[in-house]
Design an enzyme around this catalytic site. Structure first.
Site, PDB file in Angstrom:
ATOM      1  N   THR A  92     -14.983  21.494   4.465  1.00  0.00           N
ATOM      2  CA  THR A  92     -15.295  20.719   3.100  1.00  0.00           C
ATOM      3  C   THR A  92     -14.358  19.755   2.884  1.00  0.00           C
ATOM      4  O   THR A  92     -13.143  19.846   2.833  1.00  0.00           O
ATOM      5  CB  THR A  92     -16.051  21.869   2.274  1.00  0.00           C
ATOM      6  N   LYS A 121      -7.126  20.677   2.469  1.00  0.00           N
ATOM      7  CA  LYS A 121      -5.913  20.717   1.746  1.00  0.00           C
ATOM      8  C   LYS A 121      -6.004  21.207   0.235  1.00  0.00           C
ATOM      9  O   LYS A 121      -4.929  21.852  -0.177  1.00  0.00           O
ATOM     10  CB  LYS A 121      -5.218  19.429   1.829  1.00  0.00           C
ATOM     11  N   GLU A 145      -3.367  24.547  10.233  1.00  0.00           N
ATOM     12  CA  GLU A 145      -2.522  23.519  11.075  1.00  0.00           C
ATOM     13  C   GLU A 145      -3.204  21.948  10.774  1.00  0.00           C
ATOM     14  O   GLU A 145      -2.446  21.166  10.519  1.00  0.00           O
ATOM     15  CB  GLU A 145      -2.309  23.647  12.589  1.00  0.00           C
ATOM     16  N   GLY A 150      -3.040  16.035  10.932  1.00  0.00           N
ATOM     17  CA  GLY A 150      -4.045  16.023  11.870  1.00  0.00           C
ATOM     18  C   GLY A 150      -3.747  16.747  13.323  1.00  0.00           C
ATOM     19  O   GLY A 150      -3.453  18.032  13.344  1.00  0.00           O
ATOM     20  N   GLY A 203     -13.117   1.530   8.080  1.00  0.00           N
ATOM     21  CA  GLY A 203     -13.229   2.929   7.922  1.00  0.00           C
ATOM     22  C   GLY A 203     -11.857   3.736   7.986  1.00  0.00           C
ATOM     23  O   GLY A 203     -11.987   5.024   7.863  1.00  0.00           O
ATOM     24  N   ASP A 217      -2.112  12.168  -1.162  1.00  0.00           N
ATOM     25  CA  ASP A 217      -2.557  13.025  -0.189  1.00  0.00           C
ATOM     26  C   ASP A 217      -1.205  13.395   0.753  1.00  0.00           C
ATOM     27  O   ASP A 217      -1.311  14.597   1.061  1.00  0.00           O
ATOM     28  CB  ASP A 217      -3.499  11.878   1.018  1.00  0.00           C
ATOM     29  N   LYS A 221       0.175  17.430   1.278  1.00  0.00           N
ATOM     30  CA  LYS A 221       0.609  17.930   2.337  1.00  0.00           C
ATOM     31  C   LYS A 221       2.041  18.378   2.600  1.00  0.00           C
ATOM     32  O   LYS A 221       2.562  19.503   3.066  1.00  0.00           O
ATOM     33  CB  LYS A 221       0.507  16.722   3.560  1.00  0.00           C
TER      34      LYS A 221
END
Lengths: 331, 167
Positions: A92, A121, A145, A150, A203, A217, A221
């Protein structure tokens, strides 16, 4: 043949990527002695449930035509609590303020003794310690992972492949959108806003690009890496964050004339967690272009190990989820 | 000590060897040689800049030996700065007083802004500067960067540091 019963939560790009990869890799998984049956697929509108296994091709087709996979109105948590299965695949959308539905799903999974593999995350950024402890108490596997880089292996690389090495620091580009924007600004001598608009059209950037371009972001991470690899107990607020919105094409050009590119670099060690645009020599291993992600792991014995790969994309992210699945059930 | 030396070589073969012999003879450690082949002097000689590390008492002897070999020594100076980095500043670099930003570094005595490129694409647009800072040693460089960081925060400038520098 061992049968793994699982549910897929979130059927956006990544959830669909997982379904596609499970279909594509069916025979390969069987060769490992694994049969993966998906008992439920959940999206924001509801779910498709079949304790004997749903038809994934059907789910993908229905999502494409009807915009949802939902056949009944039931929540992810209800499915986790009421349908017997082994594994929750949580894809999600990330919510770093509350952890969103992902956090609820993960906690419910552990409370009912299920394993969790996730690309989400948010919950890990907010509640890493609590999630780990709940998983441990339940004897559940918890792998993530896909949350960092990615398809690029980093968490499992540091914790498993490089086992025995003390990891001193990890530095890298962990956000493909920022990398794309900075790469294109230099190539086109174009402004941040022009290239951001281009990225949205393609995109590559989301309609609200704040998470990416402000470095949030990347910071999330780093929080996951700090907790999972460096054994820290930190959250987003412990990260010193600067994004790329102020970077100008002139700055990129001047740096390039002196042999440098500007990249948004995330850096984590026991001492500091830091995100900022940095000058990187053009022949440096971290100077990768386009939407690529890259990370250099500085180890005690093995020296510096650098990995690079696609940081986003449904199939690429699903590849990390598949590798986690095989790591849990493959033996 | 580290010394920079500007010399001039005649444009005939074998001159560089004559210049390097005294250095090796007096055990000077040659750090860099910059050969300005394009820039002839009015005397038709080629200017060359040497940076070398040697004992202070050897400098005069080396200089005399070079002159004995027919090489003109234009200038000898102590080379103080060993560390050098590029830093990018983005924001209202000029309106917030670029001179003042440079002064803050120069005032330290252990670091100096030695090069500056500036781009001001338009009024109300962010300017960008690339600054080269030299410093006596690594620690001094870190101190200079800490000062620059403070100035940047005050002036709302984005400071972009090289990846190998502790930010």
């Amino acid at each position: 043949m061992k049968t793994v019963y699982c549910s897929i939560h979130g059927f956006g790009a990544i959830g669909q990527g997982v379904a596609e990869v499970l279909l594509r890799k069916k025979e390969y998984l069987e060769s490992l002695g694994l049969e993966v049956k998906v008992v439920a697929v959940v999206d924001s509108k509801g779910a498709t449930v079949n304790p004997e296994g749903v038809d994934l091709a059907d789910c993908l087709a229905r999502k494409r035509t009807a915009g949802t996979v939902a056949l009944e109105s039931i929540s992810g948590v209800e499915i986790i609590q009421s349908v017997d299965h082994d594994l929750v695949i949580e894809t999600t959308p990330t919510n770093i303020r509350t952890g969103g539905v992902g956090l609820q799903n993960m906690l419910a999974a552990f409370q009912t003794g299920k394993d969790v593999i996730t690309s989400n995350k948010g919950p890990l950024t907010l509640k890493y310690r609590e999630l780990m402890e709940t998983a441990k108490a339940a004897g559940s596997h918890f792998r993530f992972e896909a949350t960092v880089g990615g398809s690029m292996p980093i968490i499992n690389l540091a914790n498993e492949v490089l086992a025995g090495n003390k990891i001193k620091s990890i530095k890298g580009i962990l956000n493909g959108t920022c990398n794309y924007i900075l790469t294109r600004m230099l190539e086109e001598r174009a402004s941040y806003n022009d290239i951001l608009a281009e990225s949205m059209q393609l995109g590559i950037a989301e309609t609200d690009p704040t998470y990416d371009v402000e470095g949030i972001d990347t910071a999330c991470k780093l929080v996951i890496l700090a907790n999972a690899i460096f054994g820290l107990d930190v959250t987003y607020n412990d990260v010193d964050v600067t994004g790329i919105t102020k970077v100008t094409p002139e700055a990129l050009e001047m740096a390039y004339e002196r042999g440098h590119v500007i990249k948004l670099i995330g850096e984590v060690s026991k001492e500091r967690i830091h995100v900022a645009p940095r000058l990187v020599p053009i022949n440096h291993p971290l100077a990768v272009g386009g939407t690529l992600n890259v990370a250099s792991v500085e180890t005690e014995l093995a020296g510096e190990i650098t990995v690079t790969g696609k940081g986003a994309g449904p199939i690429e992210t699903a590849s990390a989820i598949l590798s986690d699945l095989i790591a849990i059930y493959g033996n | 000590m580290r010394v920079s030396m500007d010399i001039e070589l005649k444009d005939v073969p074998g001159q560089m060897l004559l210049a390097l012999q005294p250095l090796s003879e007096y055990k000077a450690n040659l750090i860099t040689v910059v050969h300005h082949h394009q820039k002839r002097t009015p005397r038709k000689t080629v200017p060359v800049k040497l940076i070398l590390e040697t004992r202070p008492e050897s400098i005069e002897t080396i200089k005399a030996k070079l002159e004995e070999n027919g090489i003109r020594v234009v200038r000898v100076g102590e080379h103080r700065f060993r560390e050098s980095i590029n830093v990018v500043l983005i924001g209202h670099v000029v309106h917030t007083g670029i001179q003042d930003t440079i002064d803050e570094i120069d005032r330290t005595g252990f670091a100096e802004v030695v090069d500056l490129s500036l781009s001001m694409p338009g009024i109300n647009m962010l300017s960008s500067a690339l600054m080269k800072i030299d410093a006596v040693g690594k620690e001094d460089l870190q101190k200079a960067l800490a000062i620059l960081k403070e100035v940047s925060t005050k002036k709302d400038l984005l400071m972009v540091l090289p990846i190998d520098i502790q930010a």
